[in-house]
Design a protein around this motif. Structure first.
Motif, short mmCIF file in Angstrom:
data_model
loop_
_atom_site.label_atom_id
_atom_site.label_comp_id
_atom_site.label_asym_id
_atom_site.label_seq_id
_atom_site.Cartn_x
_atom_site.Cartn_y
_atom_site.Cartn_z
N MET A 291 0.84 -1.20 0.00
CA MET A 291 0.00 0.00 0.00
C MET A 291 0.87 1.25 0.00
O MET A 291 0.61 2.20 -0.75
CB MET A 291 -0.94 0.00 1.21
N ASN A 292 1.92 1.27 0.82
CA ASN A 292 2.81 2.43 0.84
C ASN A 292 3.48 2.63 -0.51
O ASN A 292 3.64 3.77 -0.98
CB ASN A 292 3.87 2.27 1.94
N LYS A 293 3.84 1.53 -1.16
CA LYS A 293 4.45 1.62 -2.49
C LYS A 293 3.48 2.27 -3.49
O LYS A 293 3.86 3.13 -4.28
CB LYS A 293 4.85 0.22 -2.98
N GLU A 294 2.20 1.88 -3.43
CA GLU A 294 1.19 2.48 -4.31
C GLU A 294 1.02 3.97 -4.00
O GLU A 294 0.85 4.77 -4.92
CB GLU A 294 -0.15 1.76 -4.17
N PHE A 295 1.04 4.32 -2.72
CA PHE A 295 0.92 5.74 -2.36
C PHE A 295 2.07 6.54 -2.98
O PHE A 295 1.86 7.64 -3.49
CB PHE A 295 0.93 5.93 -0.84
N ILE A 296 3.27 5.99 -2.92
CA ILE A 296 4.43 6.68 -3.50
C ILE A 296 4.27 6.79 -5.01
O ILE A 296 4.47 7.87 -5.58
CB ILE A 296 5.73 5.94 -3.12
N GLU A 297 3.89 5.69 -5.66
CA GLU A 297 3.71 5.69 -7.12
C GLU A 297 2.64 6.67 -7.57
O GLU A 297 2.76 7.31 -8.61
CB GLU A 297 3.38 4.29 -7.61
N ASP A 298 1.57 6.78 -6.78
CA ASP A 298 0.46 7.67 -7.13
C ASP A 298 0.65 9.08 -6.59
O ASP A 298 -0.26 9.92 -6.69
CB ASP A 298 -0.87 7.10 -6.62
N ASP A 299 1.82 9.34 -6.01
CA ASP A 299 2.16 10.66 -5.46
C ASP A 299 1.13 11.11 -4.40
O ASP A 299 0.71 12.26 -4.38
CB ASP A 299 2.29 11.69 -6.58
N ILE A 300 0.72 10.17 -3.57
CA ILE A 300 -0.21 10.47 -2.47
C ILE A 300 0.63 10.66 -1.22
O ILE A 300 1.35 9.76 -0.80
CB ILE A 300 -1.23 9.33 -2.28
N PRO A 301 0.56 11.84 -0.59
CA PRO A 301 1.41 12.12 0.57
C PRO A 301 0.86 11.47 1.85
O PRO A 301 0.47 12.15 2.80
CB PRO A 301 1.40 13.64 0.67
N PHE A 302 0.84 10.17 1.86
CA PHE A 302 0.28 9.42 2.99
C PHE A 302 1.07 8.13 3.13
O PHE A 302 1.33 7.46 2.13
CB PHE A 302 -1.20 9.13 2.72
N ARG A 303 1.44 7.79 4.34
CA ARG A 303 2.14 6.53 4.58
C ARG A 303 1.52 5.83 5.78
O ARG A 303 1.04 6.47 6.71
CB ARG A 303 3.64 6.76 4.87
N ILE A 304 1.56 4.51 5.75
CA ILE A 304 1.00 3.69 6.82
C ILE A 304 2.16 3.06 7.58
O ILE A 304 3.09 2.52 6.97
CB ILE A 304 0.11 2.57 6.24
N ALA A 305 2.10 3.12 8.91
CA ALA A 305 3.10 2.44 9.73
C ALA A 305 2.94 0.94 9.51
O ALA A 305 1.81 0.42 9.49
CB ALA A 305 2.92 2.78 11.19
N ILE A 306 4.02 0.25 9.35
CA ILE A 306 3.97 -1.18 9.05
C ILE A 306 3.99 -1.97 10.36
O ILE A 306 5.00 -1.99 11.06
CB ILE A 306 5.13 -1.59 8.14
N PRO A 307 2.87 -2.64 10.69
CA PRO A 307 2.81 -3.41 11.92
C PRO A 307 3.45 -4.79 11.75
O PRO A 307 3.64 -5.26 10.63
CB PRO A 307 1.31 -3.54 12.17
N THR A 308 3.71 -5.43 12.87
CA THR A 308 4.21 -6.80 12.82
C THR A 308 3.03 -7.74 12.58
O THR A 308 1.86 -7.35 12.76
CB THR A 308 4.89 -7.19 14.14
#
Length: 77
Positions: free
Chosen positions: A14-31
């Motif tokens: 999901m974070n990779k898609e946000f970066i590719e789509d230039d969406i300034p949003f990131r999700i903390a990656i849980p265990t």
């Protein structure tokens, strides 16, 4: 309902898609343990929600008023 496995890789993707789509949003990656704990938790009871079709209610009121007007016109004739 289809259950699918959520893993830390899901969040990475999901974070990779946000970066590719230039969406300034990131999700903390849980265990995986955090994900499993969250998914197995008892849901918080939610109050029952009643949906109201406000447009349908307005039309019903409009039609009621129109019927009353018609009756009044018929009585006055």
């Amino acid at each position: 309902m289809n259950e699918f496995k959520i893993t830390p890789q899901t969040y990475i993707d999901m974070n990779k898609e946000f970066i590719e789509d230039d969406i300034p949003f990131r999700i903390a990656i849980p265990t995986q343990e955090e994900i499993d704990k969250h998914r197995s938790a008892t849901p918080i009871p939610q109050p029952e929600r009643h949906t109201v079709d406000m447009v349908a209610n307005m039309w019903a009121e409009h039609n009621r008023i129109e019927e009353e007007r018609k009756l009044q016109l018929e009585l006055n004739l």
